[in-house]
Scaffold this active site. Structure first.
Site, PDB file in Angstrom:
ATOM      1  N   GLY A  64      18.506 -18.980  23.904  1.00 31.56           N
ATOM      2  CA  GLY A  64      19.263 -18.317  22.833  1.00 31.56           C
ATOM      3  C   GLY A  64      20.543 -17.629  23.244  1.00 31.56           C
ATOM      4  O   GLY A  64      21.452 -17.481  22.436  1.00 31.56           O
ATOM      5  N   GLU A 114      21.097 -11.085  26.774  1.00 35.84           N
ATOM      6  CA  GLU A 114      20.033 -11.541  25.870  1.00 35.84           C
ATOM      7  C   GLU A 114      20.606 -11.726  24.465  1.00 35.84           C
ATOM      8  O   GLU A 114      21.613 -11.115  24.104  1.00 35.84           O
ATOM      9  CB  GLU A 114      18.900 -10.488  25.893  1.00 35.84           C
ATOM     10  N   ASP A 115      19.978 -12.601  23.691  1.00 40.71           N
ATOM     11  CA  ASP A 115      20.457 -12.817  22.325  1.00 40.71           C
ATOM     12  C   ASP A 115      20.018 -11.699  21.383  1.00 40.71           C
ATOM     13  O   ASP A 115      20.800 -11.212  20.574  1.00 40.71           O
ATOM     14  CB  ASP A 115      19.994 -14.197  21.798  1.00 40.71           C
ATOM     15  N   ASP A 135      13.815  -7.633  20.009  1.00 44.10           N
ATOM     16  CA  ASP A 135      12.979  -7.515  18.813  1.00 44.10           C
ATOM     17  C   ASP A 135      11.835  -6.541  19.131  1.00 44.10           C
ATOM     18  O   ASP A 135      12.017  -5.334  19.072  1.00 44.10           O
ATOM     19  CB  ASP A 135      12.498  -8.933  18.466  1.00 44.10           C
ATOM     20  N   GLY A 139      10.671  -6.005  22.046  1.00 45.75           N
ATOM     21  CA  GLY A 139      10.965  -5.408  23.352  1.00 45.75           C
ATOM     22  C   GLY A 139      10.066  -5.949  24.452  1.00 45.75           C
ATOM     23  O   GLY A 139      10.281  -5.646  25.626  1.00 45.75           O
ATOM     24  N   THR A 148       9.788  -8.979  25.794  1.00 47.52           N
ATOM     25  CA  THR A 148      10.488  -9.834  26.759  1.00 47.52           C
ATOM     26  C   THR A 148      11.306  -9.005  27.739  1.00 47.52           C
ATOM     27  O   THR A 148      11.181  -9.154  28.957  1.00 47.52           O
ATOM     28  CB  THR A 148      11.436 -10.807  26.016  1.00 47.52           C
ATOM     29  N   LEU A 149      12.125  -8.115  27.212  1.00 46.14           N
ATOM     30  CA  LEU A 149      13.030  -7.359  28.071  1.00 46.14           C
ATOM     31  C   LEU A 149      12.329  -6.306  28.902  1.00 46.14           C
ATOM     32  O   LEU A 149      12.726  -6.080  30.047  1.00 46.14           O
ATOM     33  CB  LEU A 149      14.142  -6.731  27.242  1.00 46.14           C
ATOM     34  N   LYS A 189      17.126  -5.307  16.947  1.00 42.59           N
ATOM     35  CA  LYS A 189      16.344  -5.022  15.737  1.00 42.59           C
ATOM     36  C   LYS A 189      15.413  -3.854  16.069  1.00 42.59           C
ATOM     37  O   LYS A 189      14.225  -4.065  16.307  1.00 42.59           O
ATOM     38  CB  LYS A 189      15.479  -6.247  15.371  1.00 42.59           C
ATOM     39  N   PHE A 230      14.670 -12.080   9.974  1.00 41.85           N
ATOM     40  CA  PHE A 230      14.689 -13.144  10.978  1.00 41.85           C
ATOM     41  C   PHE A 230      16.022 -13.873  10.885  1.00 41.85           C
ATOM     42  O   PHE A 230      16.357 -14.441   9.848  1.00 41.85           O
ATOM     43  CB  PHE A 230      13.512 -14.103  10.815  1.00 41.85           C
ATOM     44  N   ASP A 287      17.370 -19.427  17.260  1.00 40.54           N
ATOM     45  CA  ASP A 287      16.718 -20.554  16.584  1.00 40.54           C
ATOM     46  C   ASP A 287      15.563 -20.116  15.705  1.00 40.54           C
ATOM     47  O   ASP A 287      15.007 -19.016  15.850  1.00 40.54           O
ATOM     48  CB  ASP A 287      16.158 -21.518  17.629  1.00 40.54           C
ATOM     49  N   ARG A 322      20.393 -23.335  16.076  1.00 39.11           N
ATOM     50  CA  ARG A 322      21.087 -22.653  17.176  1.00 39.11           C
ATOM     51  C   ARG A 322      22.592 -22.852  17.111  1.00 39.11           C
ATOM     52  O   ARG A 322      23.357 -22.006  17.525  1.00 39.11           O
ATOM     53  CB  ARG A 322      20.638 -23.226  18.528  1.00 39.11           C
TER      54      ARG A 322
HETATM   55  P1  IMP Z   1      10.939  -9.699  21.873  1.00 41.60           P
HETATM   56  O1  IMP Z   1      10.187  -9.975  23.126  1.00 41.60           O
HETATM   57  O2  IMP Z   1      10.030  -9.521  20.701  1.00 41.60           O
HETATM   58  O3  IMP Z   1      11.930  -8.565  21.989  1.00 41.60           O
HETATM   59  O4  IMP Z   1      11.694 -11.016  21.491  1.00 41.60           O
HETATM   60  C1  IMP Z   1      12.806 -11.491  22.061  1.00 41.60           C
HETATM   61  C2  IMP Z   1      12.955 -12.972  21.753  1.00 41.60           C
HETATM   62  O5  IMP Z   1      12.371 -13.328  20.496  1.00 41.60           O
HETATM   63  C3  IMP Z   1      14.406 -13.329  21.638  1.00 41.60           C
HETATM   64  O6  IMP Z   1      14.952 -13.701  22.882  1.00 41.60           O
HETATM   65  C4  IMP Z   1      14.390 -14.460  20.635  1.00 41.60           C
HETATM   66  O7  IMP Z   1      14.197 -15.702  21.302  1.00 41.60           O
HETATM   67  C5  IMP Z   1      13.182 -14.205  19.757  1.00 41.60           C
HETATM   68  N1  IMP Z   1      13.552 -13.583  18.481  1.00 41.60           N
HETATM   69  C6  IMP Z   1      13.282 -12.321  18.072  1.00 41.60           C
HETATM   70  N2  IMP Z   1      13.781 -12.075  16.851  1.00 41.60           N
HETATM   71  C7  IMP Z   1      14.404 -13.218  16.472  1.00 41.60           C
HETATM   72  C8  IMP Z   1      15.150 -13.598  15.285  1.00 41.60           C
HETATM   73  O8  IMP Z   1      15.358 -12.840  14.325  1.00 41.60           O
HETATM   74  N3  IMP Z   1      15.620 -14.872  15.286  1.00 41.60           N
HETATM   75  C9  IMP Z   1      15.444 -15.753  16.304  1.00 41.60           C
HETATM   76  N4  IMP Z   1      14.774 -15.437  17.426  1.00 41.60           N
HETATM   77  C10 IMP Z   1      14.251 -14.182  17.506  1.00 41.60           C
HETATM   78 MG    MG Z   2      13.881 -18.038  20.782  1.00 39.14          MG
END
Ligand code: IMP
Ligand code: MG
Length: 171
Positions: free
Chosen positions: A36, A91-92, A95, A97, A99-100, A123, A144, A151, A157
């Site tokens: 992303g 990072e894109d 959400d 948190g 992943t990060l 977000k 979303f 994506d 994308r």
């Molecule tokens: P987290 O681990 O929940 O913070 O999610 C991070 C990952 O979820 C991002 O790198 C995106 O790939 C995916 N993601 C979270 N929200 C969205 C969205 O609104 N649209 C598309 N991908 C999302």
């Molecule tokens: Mg994704």
């Protein structure tokens, strides 16, 4: 449409300028989180007036949909050590948190000189694990979004802007 092309370009220019000032005299070791962040990272790197190295990692936390699994796995890792490097994760979107927070913890163990995080979108309403970006493009509501690298099940994308996916109830 939520964030038009021109607004994205303008904000990325500003981020590039701020980052160039903050890292003056240094080289940036940019870690681009696939897939992303590719569009954002490419534009951002062009707006940074310093040497930028670009490396890629792939982390999986989402199944083909919109619900976070909470489980984070590094599926593509770096080939080099981070020892002594000024690392900027790109990072894109942040959400939940998950992943990060996982990635910051893991990369922090590798002794970089510094470790910062730059995200195009944040977000904060959806946060489960506390994560703060050092650089944020736009703070957005709990919708979303797709486009500009983001994506929905691998689609959309390549939209040049950020748009919102309307979730219709199945009858
Ligand atoms: P987290 O681990 O929940 O913070 O999610 C991070 C990952 O979820 C991002 O790198 C995106 O790939 C995916 N993601 C979270 N929200 C969205 C969205 O609104 N649209 C598309 N991908 C999302
Ligand atoms: Mg994704």
């Amino acid at each position: 449409m939520m964030i038009p092309e021109q607004e994205l370009a303008k904000r990325i220019c500003e981020l590039g300028r701020t980052i160039s000032e903050d890292y003056a005299g240094k080289s940036i070791y940019m870690i681009v989180i696939l897939k992303g962040s590719v569009f954002f990272a490419a534009e951002l790197a062009k707006r940074i007036d310093l040497p930028v190295f670009m490396e890629f990692m792939k982390v999986t936390s989402y199944e083909n949909g919109t619900v976070s699994s909470g489980k984070v796995t590094i599926t593509l890792d770096l080939e080099e050590s981070l020892e002594g490097k000024d690392v900027l994760i790109v990072e894109d979107i942040i959400d939940t948190g998950h992943t990060l927070s996982c990635l910051l913890q893991e990369l922090g163990k590798r002794n970089p000189a510094s470790l910062r995080l730059c995200t195009l979108l944040d977000k904060p309403e959806r946060r489960v694990t506390p994560v703060n970006a050092d650089y944020t493009g736009f703070t957005i509501p709990d919708k979303f979004v797709v486009g500009y690298g983001l994506d929905y099940a691998q689609k959309y994308r390549n939209l040049p802007y950020i748009g919102v996916v309307e979730m219709k109830e199945e009858q």
